[in-house]
Write a protein that holds these residues in place. Structure first.
Motif, short mmCIF file in Angstrom:
data_model
loop_
_atom_site.label_atom_id
_atom_site.label_comp_id
_atom_site.label_asym_id
_atom_site.label_seq_id
_atom_site.Cartn_x
_atom_site.Cartn_y
_atom_site.Cartn_z
N THR A 126 0.82 -1.22 0.00
CA THR A 126 0.00 0.00 0.00
C THR A 126 0.85 1.26 0.00
OG1 THR A 126 -0.20 -0.01 2.42
CG2 THR A 126 -1.92 -1.16 1.16
N SER A 127 2.16 1.12 0.27
CA SER A 127 3.06 2.27 0.20
C SER A 127 3.43 2.60 -1.25
CB SER A 127 4.33 2.01 1.02
OG SER A 127 5.06 0.92 0.48
N ILE A 128 3.07 1.73 -2.17
CA ILE A 128 3.29 1.99 -3.60
C ILE A 128 2.08 2.77 -4.10
CG2 ILE A 128 3.79 0.98 -5.85
CD1 ILE A 128 4.75 -1.54 -4.39
N ARG A 129 2.16 4.07 -4.07
CA ARG A 129 0.99 4.91 -4.31
C ARG A 129 0.46 4.82 -5.73
NH1 ARG A 129 -0.69 5.27 0.67
NH2 ARG A 129 0.84 6.17 2.10
N ARG A 130 1.32 4.52 -6.68
CA ARG A 130 0.90 4.48 -8.09
C ARG A 130 0.65 3.04 -8.56
NH1 ARG A 130 5.46 7.33 -11.35
NH2 ARG A 130 3.97 6.99 -13.04
N LEU A 131 0.42 2.14 -7.64
CA LEU A 131 0.31 0.72 -8.00
C LEU A 131 -0.92 0.48 -8.88
CD1 LEU A 131 1.59 -2.07 -7.63
CD2 LEU A 131 0.15 -2.38 -5.60
N ALA A 132 -0.66 0.12 -10.12
CA ALA A 132 -1.74 -0.14 -11.07
C ALA A 132 -2.08 -1.63 -11.13
CB ALA A 132 -1.35 0.36 -12.47
N VAL A 133 -1.05 -2.50 -11.02
CA VAL A 133 -1.27 -3.94 -11.17
C VAL A 133 -0.54 -4.68 -10.06
CG1 VAL A 133 -0.98 -5.96 -12.66
CG2 VAL A 133 -1.49 -3.74 -13.68
N LEU A 134 -1.27 -5.55 -9.37
CA LEU A 134 -0.69 -6.51 -8.43
C LEU A 134 -0.81 -7.88 -9.09
CD1 LEU A 134 0.41 -7.22 -5.54
CD2 LEU A 134 -1.98 -7.65 -4.92
N SER A 135 0.34 -8.51 -9.39
CA SER A 135 0.35 -9.78 -10.12
C SER A 135 0.92 -10.88 -9.23
CB SER A 135 1.19 -9.65 -11.39
OG SER A 135 1.20 -10.86 -12.12
N ILE A 136 0.16 -11.97 -9.07
CA ILE A 136 0.52 -13.05 -8.16
C ILE A 136 0.65 -14.35 -8.94
CG2 ILE A 136 -0.13 -14.29 -6.06
CD1 ILE A 136 -2.03 -11.89 -5.47
N GLU A 137 1.82 -14.97 -8.87
CA GLU A 137 2.06 -16.20 -9.62
C GLU A 137 1.61 -17.41 -8.81
OE1 GLU A 137 5.61 -18.32 -12.24
OE2 GLU A 137 5.90 -16.36 -11.31
N THR A 138 0.82 -18.27 -9.44
CA THR A 138 0.25 -19.41 -8.73
C THR A 138 -0.22 -20.47 -9.71
OG1 THR A 138 -1.42 -20.06 -7.09
CG2 THR A 138 -2.08 -18.41 -8.71
N ARG A 139 -0.41 -21.67 -9.23
CA ARG A 139 -1.16 -22.66 -9.99
C ARG A 139 -2.64 -22.40 -9.81
NH1 ARG A 139 1.12 -27.72 -11.74
NH2 ARG A 139 -0.94 -28.63 -11.40
N PRO A 140 -3.46 -22.81 -10.76
CA PRO A 140 -4.89 -22.48 -10.67
C PRO A 140 -5.61 -23.17 -9.52
CG PRO A 140 -4.47 -23.96 -12.54
CD PRO A 140 -3.14 -23.50 -12.03
N GLU A 141 -5.09 -24.30 -9.03
CA GLU A 141 -5.76 -25.00 -7.93
C GLU A 141 -5.90 -24.13 -6.69
OE1 GLU A 141 -3.37 -28.24 -10.14
OE2 GLU A 141 -3.19 -26.11 -9.68
N TYR A 142 -4.98 -23.17 -6.53
CA TYR A 142 -4.99 -22.33 -5.33
C TYR A 142 -5.74 -21.02 -5.52
CZ TYR A 142 -1.36 -25.66 -4.11
OH TYR A 142 -0.67 -26.82 -3.86
#
Length: 336
Positions: A126-142
């Motif tokens: 949340t300290s990244i004030r200009r954060l447009a995209v949060l991308s999380i790498e995962t397998r689909p099961e999770y």
């Protein structure tokens, strides 16, 4: 071949690539495997690969778990890795527009990426004030509704996406060759869930994922995979980005220890361009991972061919940084 979000990022911290990780296999580490920044389709992106217990799946082409722990990594150690990243990148946070993270497996797997650590990371972000995209790498099961709702409620990012290594729409290649046990049913269910929650998808797509493929076979298969995923995402109203990975045989992978490796040839840089051109015409944002992370074996990668064109490679890299197809326009008549 590896599927990694590191792309052509500039590394910092403990290691420039997983191969340089110190004390591989131990259960305690307070710095990540990888921290780097890059331009990703026009956005300034911070890429993090956290050191956790290695992935329990045994995909034939992947050597990335060799950089992870054989034992569980405690939440306190994972929290320390998160603290390290944000303390060392303080001067960059105000310029970031994307945060991409994973753990050489599934960052939504609570046994490997503790929920308290996920919350800590989200709080820091949340300290990244200009954060447009949060991308999380995962397998689909999770990918589960309650987990995504929790993330959406904690982030200040304009959009959230999951990054999944689907690799190919060909069920035989995905299951028997790559040993990537992700079914179409699960993938399609998760895409519908993403649509319900307003979450995007980035999917890894392999170019020439099977032995004996010609350049034409590889291009056709990659384009078919992008078409398949794009159609699913269009129906579910899910923003979709393709992440194209040219295949190479990673040293240390299961595939590298079999005779099948002799039947693999890396794709040409010209084939990479042809897939990019097709995805551009589909209107699908596409990034290409052209870094083999120092893991490519004797067969090498796209640079091994006598007709390798470094100017085309540089144009593809610049396109990935800017999302401006103008960098590739000069090659359409000659290559496309």
């Amino acid at each position: 071949m590896t599927s990694t979000s590191a792309g052509d990022a500039v590394p910092s911290g403990k290691a420039a690539s997983p191969l340089l990780l110190r004390d591989v296999g131990r259960g305690r580490s307070t710095t990540p495997i990888y921290v780097g920044n890059r331009r990703f389709l026009g956005r300034r992106d911070l890429v993090i690969s956290f050191y956790t217990q290695k992935c329990q799946f045994s995909c034939s082409y992947c050597a990335l778990p060799l950089a992870s722990s054989n034992e569980p990594v405690a939440a306190t150690d994972l929290n320390a890795q998160i603290d390290f990243v944000f303390a060392s990148k303080t001067d960059l946070l105000g310029r970031l527009e994307q945060l991409s993270f994973g753990n050489e497996g599934s960052a939504l797997d609570p046994r490997r990426f503790h929920r308290e650590s996920l919350h800590r990371l989200l709080d820091y972000s949340t300290s990244i004030r200009r954060l447009a995209v949060l991308s999380i790498e995962t397998r689909p099961e999770y990918v589960k509704g309650d987990v995504l709702e929790d993330i959406l409620g904690r982030t200040n990012a304009t959009s959230v996406e999951v990054t999944v290594g689907f690799e190919t729409q060909d069920d035989r290649i995905r299951r028997e060759v790559l040993r990537k046990n992700i079914s179409r049913r699960v993938m399609e269910e998760r895409i519908r869930l993403l649509g319900d929650l307003g979450v995007g998808l980035t999917a890894y797509v392999m170019l020439k994922p099977a032995p004996g493929m010609t350049e034409e076979d590889g291009v056709r298969e990659a384009v078919s995979t992008i078409e398949y995923l794009a159609a699913l995402c269009d129906r579910a109203k899910v923003p979709f980005t393709a992440y194209l990975n040219p295949t190479y045989i990673a040293e240390g992978s299961l595939l590298a220890r079999t005779r099948v490796r002799e039947l693999y040839t890396p794709p040409k840089i010209q084939s990479v361009f042809k897939v990019l051109l097709a995805s551009h015409r589909m209107g699908v944002p596409t990034y290409v991972g052209l870094w083999s992370e120092g893991l490519a074996g004797p067969a090498g990668d796209y640079r091994t061919y006598p007709d390798y064109d470094p100017q085309l490679r540089n144009a593809i890299l610049e396109f990935g940084r800017t999302d401006d197809f103008g960098h590739l326009a000069a090659f359409v008549d000659a290559v496309g």
